[in-house]
Design an enzyme around this catalytic site. Structure first.
Site, mmCIF file in Angstrom:
data_model
loop_
_atom_site.group_PDB
_atom_site.id
_atom_site.type_symbol
_atom_site.label_atom_id
_atom_site.label_comp_id
_atom_site.label_asym_id
_atom_site.label_seq_id
_atom_site.Cartn_x
_atom_site.Cartn_y
_atom_site.Cartn_z
ATOM 1 N N LYS A 167 0.830 -1.216 0.000
ATOM 2 C CA LYS A 167 0.000 0.000 0.000
ATOM 3 C C LYS A 167 0.866 1.269 0.000
ATOM 4 C CE LYS A 167 -2.225 -1.040 3.871
ATOM 5 N NZ LYS A 167 -1.582 -2.304 4.260
ATOM 6 N N ARG B 153 -9.421 0.241 9.480
ATOM 7 C CA ARG B 153 -9.021 -1.155 9.698
ATOM 8 C C ARG B 153 -10.106 -1.924 10.440
ATOM 9 N NH1 ARG B 153 -3.017 0.087 9.535
ATOM 10 N NH2 ARG B 153 -1.922 -1.875 9.590
ATOM 11 N N ARG C 291 11.828 -7.037 4.645
ATOM 12 C CA ARG C 291 11.618 -5.594 4.427
ATOM 13 C C ARG C 291 12.574 -4.755 5.288
ATOM 14 N NH1 ARG C 291 5.697 -2.783 4.810
ATOM 15 N NH2 ARG C 291 5.819 -2.993 7.065
ATOM 16 N N ARG D 16 11.884 -2.694 10.929
ATOM 17 C CA ARG D 16 10.858 -2.173 11.845
ATOM 18 C C ARG D 16 10.615 -3.169 12.970
ATOM 19 N NH1 ARG D 16 5.710 -0.193 8.353
ATOM 20 N NH2 ARG D 16 4.659 -1.227 10.073
ATOM 21 N N ARG E 185 -0.098 -9.515 13.255
ATOM 22 C CA ARG E 185 -0.666 -8.480 12.376
ATOM 23 C C ARG E 185 -1.538 -9.115 11.297
ATOM 24 N NH1 ARG E 185 4.441 -5.553 10.391
ATOM 25 N NH2 ARG E 185 3.067 -3.995 9.477
HETATM 26 P P1 AMP Z 1 1.029 0.071 9.314
HETATM 27 O O1 AMP Z 1 2.280 0.835 9.068
HETATM 28 O O2 AMP Z 1 -0.157 0.582 8.548
HETATM 29 O O3 AMP Z 1 1.207 -1.431 9.165
HETATM 30 O O4 AMP Z 1 0.650 0.320 10.854
HETATM 31 C C1 AMP Z 1 1.543 -0.047 11.900
HETATM 32 C C2 AMP Z 1 0.753 -0.229 13.196
HETATM 33 O O5 AMP Z 1 0.095 1.009 13.563
HETATM 34 C C3 AMP Z 1 -0.383 -1.247 13.143
HETATM 35 O O6 AMP Z 1 0.067 -2.582 13.320
HETATM 36 C C4 AMP Z 1 -1.272 -0.765 14.299
HETATM 37 O O7 AMP Z 1 -0.724 -1.107 15.557
HETATM 38 C C5 AMP Z 1 -1.165 0.758 14.159
HETATM 39 N N1 AMP Z 1 -2.239 1.266 13.251
HETATM 40 C C6 AMP Z 1 -2.072 1.866 12.046
HETATM 41 N N2 AMP Z 1 -3.257 2.199 11.500
HETATM 42 C C7 AMP Z 1 -4.203 1.797 12.386
HETATM 43 C C8 AMP Z 1 -5.623 1.839 12.386
HETATM 44 N N3 AMP Z 1 -6.327 2.348 11.359
HETATM 45 N N4 AMP Z 1 -6.272 1.316 13.472
HETATM 46 C C9 AMP Z 1 -5.589 0.805 14.506
HETATM 47 N N5 AMP Z 1 -4.255 0.718 14.562
HETATM 48 C C10 AMP Z 1 -3.554 1.215 13.517
#
Ligand code: AMP
Length: 206
Positions: free
Chosen positions: A13, A88, A122, A149, A160
């Site tokens: 994404k 989400r 990654r 990360r 996740r």
């Molecule tokens: P991402 O970089 O989008 O994979 O987000 C990293 C982490 O941020 C996720 O695993 C969640 O812990 C938190 N996070 C990001 N977006 C959301 C969301 N819309 N709702 C809840 N937690 C989020």
């Protein structure tokens, strides 16, 4: 144009968002990036979010909705925006519906085995935040130092993915029923995937 980018972690994404940003001049709102920036600056929001992020769990809805509501309200880009990593959950999607009329939701399909392979290899650039893989010693974009990360460890990746299947996947039906869903096969090179996305978006516009 107002878009949501939907897909498992590692579906690409963020990479597609940067291509879309260049082509259509859209603002990129990534909730994960906002949390990571807050974490870097040790803000109360970052410290709170870290508790959930480190385990691969979702940050509570009220915190995320508040943050996204503010981001959208303060946006000054007339071309529109794309949301990457939000919504989400169903409550987040219902909240979004109240504040924005979306044009499309792009779903990036990638098999779980490929997600695990992509995320374990990654690497992110400490300097510019670009995503690359462990075939590089330095960031290909800026030469910066690369790191893994905290939430790209295999145990966290599995949580996740579980969260994605249990909670976020419900959004596929939610948006399909609203006729907003564009489904993209997200295996292949980033350029190939982007060509598929553009094919749909430009076709939809005409
Ligand atoms: P991402 O970089 O989008 O994979 O987000 C990293 C982490 O941020 C996720 O695993 C969640 O812990 C938190 N996070 C990001 N977006 C959301 C969301 N819309 N709702 C809840 N937690 C989020």
């Amino acid at each position: 144009m107002k878009l949501v980018l939907l897909g498992a972690p590692g579906a690409g994404k963020g990479t597609q968002a940067s291509f879309l940003k260049n082509k259509y001049n859209l603002a990129h709102i990534s909730t994960g990036d906002i949390f990571r920036a807050n974490l870097k600056n040790n803000t109360p929001l970052g410290i709170e979010a870290k508790k959930f992020m480190d385990n691969g769990q979702l940050v509570p809805d009220n915190i995320v909705m508040n943050m996204v509501g503010n981001e959208i309200e303060n946006l000054n880009n007339n071309n529109g925006f794309m949301l990457d990593g939000f919504p989400r959950t169903i409550p987040q999607a219902e909240f979004l519906e109240k504040i924005v009329k979306l044009d499309a939701v792009i779903l990036f399909h990638v098999p779980d085995e490929e997600i695990i392979r992509r995320l374990t290899s990654r690497r992110m650039c400490k300097n510019c935040g670009s995503i690359t893989d462990n075939n590089h010693d330095k960031c290909p974009s800026c030469g910066g130092e690369l790191f893994t990360r905290d939430d790209d460890r295999e145990d966290v990746i599995k949580s996740r993915l579980k969260v994605f299947h249990e909670q976020t996947e419900q959004l596929i039906e939610f948006y399909r029923k609203k006729n907003l869903l564009i489904e993209i096969n997200a295996s292949g090179s980033p350029e190939e995937i982007f060509a598929r996305v553009v094919g749909f978006l430009d076709h939809d516009k005409n």
